[in-house]
Design an enzyme around this catalytic site. Structure first.
Site, PDB file in Angstrom:
ATOM      1  N   LYS A  68       0.893  -1.182  -0.018  1.00 32.33           N
ATOM      2  CA  LYS A  68      -0.034  -0.021  -0.053  1.00 32.33           C
ATOM      3  C   LYS A  68       0.913   1.181   0.035  1.00 32.33           C
ATOM      4  CE  LYS A  68      -0.193   0.087   5.189  1.00 32.33           C
ATOM      5  NZ  LYS A  68      -0.959  -0.576   6.401  1.00 32.33           N
ATOM      6  N   ARG A 125     -11.105   0.447  14.580  1.00 25.75           N
ATOM      7  CA  ARG A 125     -11.213   0.836  13.185  1.00 25.75           C
ATOM      8  C   ARG A 125     -11.919  -0.024  12.405  1.00 25.75           C
ATOM      9  NH1 ARG A 125      -5.069   1.397  10.409  1.00 25.75           N
ATOM     10  NH2 ARG A 125      -5.485  -0.694  10.003  1.00 25.75           N
ATOM     11  N   TYR A 172      14.189  30.904   4.117  1.00 26.39           N
ATOM     12  CA  TYR A 172      13.178  31.836   4.571  1.00 26.39           C
ATOM     13  C   TYR A 172      13.230  31.886   6.068  1.00 26.39           C
ATOM     14  CZ  TYR A 172      10.592  30.585   0.083  1.00 26.39           C
ATOM     15  OH  TYR A 172      10.205  30.531  -1.143  1.00 26.39           O
ATOM     16  N   MET A 222       9.742  24.361  -0.409  1.00 28.11           N
ATOM     17  CA  MET A 222       9.000  23.452  -0.955  1.00 28.11           C
ATOM     18  C   MET A 222       9.710  22.444  -1.838  1.00 28.11           C
ATOM     19  SD  MET A 222       5.503  24.410  -3.167  1.00 28.11           S
ATOM     20  CE  MET A 222       4.828  25.097  -2.032  1.00 28.11           C
TER      21      MET A 222
HETATM   22  C1  PLP Z   1      -0.269  -1.543   6.962  1.00 22.82           C
HETATM   23  C2  PLP Z   1      -0.647  -2.953   7.403  1.00 22.82           C
HETATM   24  C3  PLP Z   1      -0.042  -3.989   7.453  1.00 22.82           C
HETATM   25  C4  PLP Z   1       1.607  -3.747   7.464  1.00 22.82           C
HETATM   26  O1  PLP Z   1       1.919  -3.493   8.750  1.00 22.82           O
HETATM   27  P1  PLP Z   1       3.627  -3.465   8.924  1.00 22.82           P
HETATM   28  O2  PLP Z   1       3.655  -2.780  10.393  1.00 22.82           O
HETATM   29  O3  PLP Z   1       4.241  -2.110   7.987  1.00 22.82           O
HETATM   30  O4  PLP Z   1       4.058  -4.552   8.752  1.00 22.82           O
HETATM   31  C5  PLP Z   1      -0.706  -5.259   7.862  1.00 22.82           C
HETATM   32  N1  PLP Z   1      -2.016  -5.247   7.915  1.00 22.82           N
HETATM   33  C6  PLP Z   1      -2.812  -4.082   7.991  1.00 22.82           C
HETATM   34  C7  PLP Z   1      -4.303  -4.279   8.152  1.00 22.82           C
HETATM   35  C8  PLP Z   1      -2.293  -2.804   7.362  1.00 22.82           C
HETATM   36  O5  PLP Z   1      -3.149  -1.895   7.251  1.00 22.82           O
END
Ligand code: PLP
Length: 372
Positions: A31, A129, A264, A312
Site C-alpha cells: 500500500k 477501526r 526563509y 517546498m
Molecule cells: C499496513 C498494514 C499492515 C503492515 O504493517 P507493517 O507494520 O508495516 O508490517 C498489515 N496489516 C494491515 C491491516 C495494515 O493496514
C-alpha cells in the site's frame, strides 16, 4: 534525484520472515506506493520473490487498479471496497486476476456474495477501526453459515505491539481473534487466517496463523526499537536490510560571507565564510519541513548539515568543510556514503515521526531504480 531499491535486500528480508514464520505464508503489503518505495518496481520484484500461497495487499481499490496490469499473485484490498467497485472486482476475478476484498458488516457479506466477489472477514479485536465485533460479527457468521462460497479468509489487526515491551493488550486481541477464527473454520476449513503485521510476526509467534502481512519489515526497517529489542531478548537472530536509499545531486553552489542569512525566515546565519550547496528536494518531494536546521545529508562521505528552513522544492546544506565539492555531486538523503550513514530512523527522530512516514512521504515524482 532518485530512489534506489536493493533487490537483494528485499529478497533477504522476505527470507527472514519466511524463516521465522514458517509455515505461515507471506502477504507482502504494498500500500501507499509500497511505503514510498514505488509500487510498480516493488511489485515487479515481488512477482519473482513470492511463492505459491503468498499474496500481496494494498489499502484501496485505486491502488489495486494500478497494480492489476502486472499482478502475478493474488491481491487483498485491506481497506475494503464499496458497491460501486463490485463490477470492476468481478471483471478482474473473472479474467484471471485474483483480487479479494474485505467485509466488515453482514451487509458487505450479502452484497459481495451476490456479486460473486471473494472476501475476507475483518474482525475488530481492539483496534477500534475497521472490522466486526459483537453482534455484527454474529450476524456475519449467521450469513456465512448459509452461503460460505466467497468466504476466503478472516483477519484482524493489532493496535499495540510495536510501541511496548509488554504484550498484554496484544494477547487480549489474540484471544478474541482465536475465538472468531475457530468459528470461521467450522464454516469453512480452508480459509486463510491472518492477523500479524511485521511486529507481531516477528515477536508474537502465536499471531502468525496461516499468513503474516509484512510491510515495514519487508522494506528492511524495524517497526520500532522496542520490536528490535524484544526480538533480541527472545534470543532470535534476525537482521533486516533497508531496501531503499534516496539520493539527489547538487544543483548549485553558493559562496556566502560570514554573518549572512540562509533561507526563509532568516533562521540560520553563517558563522564563517561558507560554501552552501543547493539540493532539489523539499517538503513537496518528501523531505520534511520539520528537518529544517536539524538533519544532515551525505556528500563525498561527509555529513553536510541542512541550513535554514526546508523549502517546498529545495534545501540548502553546508559543505564548507568538504573538499572538492562540485555541482552535480551526489547528495545522499537516506542511505550511506563511504563510512557515513543517514537512516530513515534518524530523520524520523529529528522530524518527530516514525520511519514509516519518512519513506512513505517520498514523492512519486522521484524516480525509482532497482540497483542489484
Ligand atoms: C499496513 C498494514 C499492515 C503492515 O504493517 P507493517 O507494520 O508495516 O508490517 C498489515 N496489516 C494491515 C491491516 C495494515 O493496514
Amino acid at each position: 534525484m532518485s530512489v534506489l531499491l536493493s533487490r537483494s535486500a528485499l529478497a533477504a528480508n522476505i527470507e527472514t520472515f519466511r524463516r521465522l514464520c514458517r509455515p505461515a505464508r507471506i502477504i507482502a503489503v504494498v500500500k501507499s506506493n509500497a511505503y514510498g518505495h514505488g509500487s510498480e518496481p516493488v511489485v515487479r520484484l515481488l512477482n519473482d520473490l513470492l511463492e505459491p500461497g503468498d499474496s500481496l495487499a494494498v489499502h484501496s481499490v485505486e491502488e489495486a487498479r494500478e497494480l492489476v496490469p502486472y499482478l502475478r499473485w493474488p491481491l487483498l484490498i485491506m481497506g475494503g471496497t464499496s458497491a460501486r467497485h463490485d463490477s470492476l472486482l468481478a471483471v478482474w476475478n473473472a479474467t484471471g486476476r485474483t483480487v479479494h476484498t474485505v467485509a466488515s458488516t453482514a451487509q458487505d457479506v450479502g452484497r459481495l456474495t451476490e456479486a460473486e466477489i471473494p472476501f475476507h472477514i475483518k474482525v475488530d479485536t481492539g483496534m477500534g477501526r475497521l472490522g466486526a465485533h459483537g453482534e455484527g460479527l454474529e450476524e456475519i457468521f449467521a450469513l456465512l453459515q448459509k452461503s460460505p462460497r466467497y468466504f476466503q479468509g478472516i483477519m484482524t489487526h493489532f493496535a499495540n505491539v510495536e510501541d511496548v515491551l509488554n504484550q498484554d493488550y496484544a494477547l487480549l486481541q489474540l484471544q478474541r481473534f482465536e475465538a472468531a477464527a475457530r468459528r470461521a473454520r467450522t464454516i469453512r476449513s480452508d480459509i486463510l487466517v491472518h492477523a500479524a503485521a511485521s511486529a507481531p510476526a516477528l515477536i508474537l509467534p502465536a499471531s502468525r496463523f496461516d499468513a503474516v502481512r509484512t510491510g515495514i519489515g519487508m522494506y528492511g526497517l524495524w517497526p520500532s526499537q522496542e520490536t528490535r529489542l524484544s526480538l533480541h531478548s527472545m534470543g532470535v537472530q534476525a537482521d533486516l536490510q533497508p531496501v531503499l536509499s534516496w539520493q539527489t545531486q547538487i544543483i548549485h553552489l553558493n559562496r556566502v560571507a560570514r554573518g549572512e542569512f540562509i533561507g526563509y525566515g532568516c533562521t540560520y546565519r553563517t558563522l564563517t565564510d561558507s560554501l552552501i550547496a543547493v539540493l532539489p528536494v523539499g517538503y513537496n518531494e518528501g523531505y520534511a519541513r520539520a528537518l529544517s536546521n536539524r538533519s544532515h545529508v551525505l556528500i563525498r562521505g561527509r555529513r553536510a548539515p541542512v541550513r535554514g528552513r526546508v523549502c517546498m522544492n529545495m534545501i540548502m546544506v553546508d559543505v564548507t568543510h568538504i573538499e572538492d565539492v562540485r555541482s552535480g555531486d551526489i547528495a545522499v538523503l537516506i542511505g550511506s556514503s563511504v563510512e557515513e550513514k543517514v537512516t530513515a530512523e534518524e530523520l524520523a527522530e529529528l522530524a518527530g515521526t516514525i520511519n514509516y512516514e519518512v519513506v512513505t512521504r517520498i514523492h512519486h515524482t522521484q524516480s525509482r531504480r532497482i540497483v542489484d
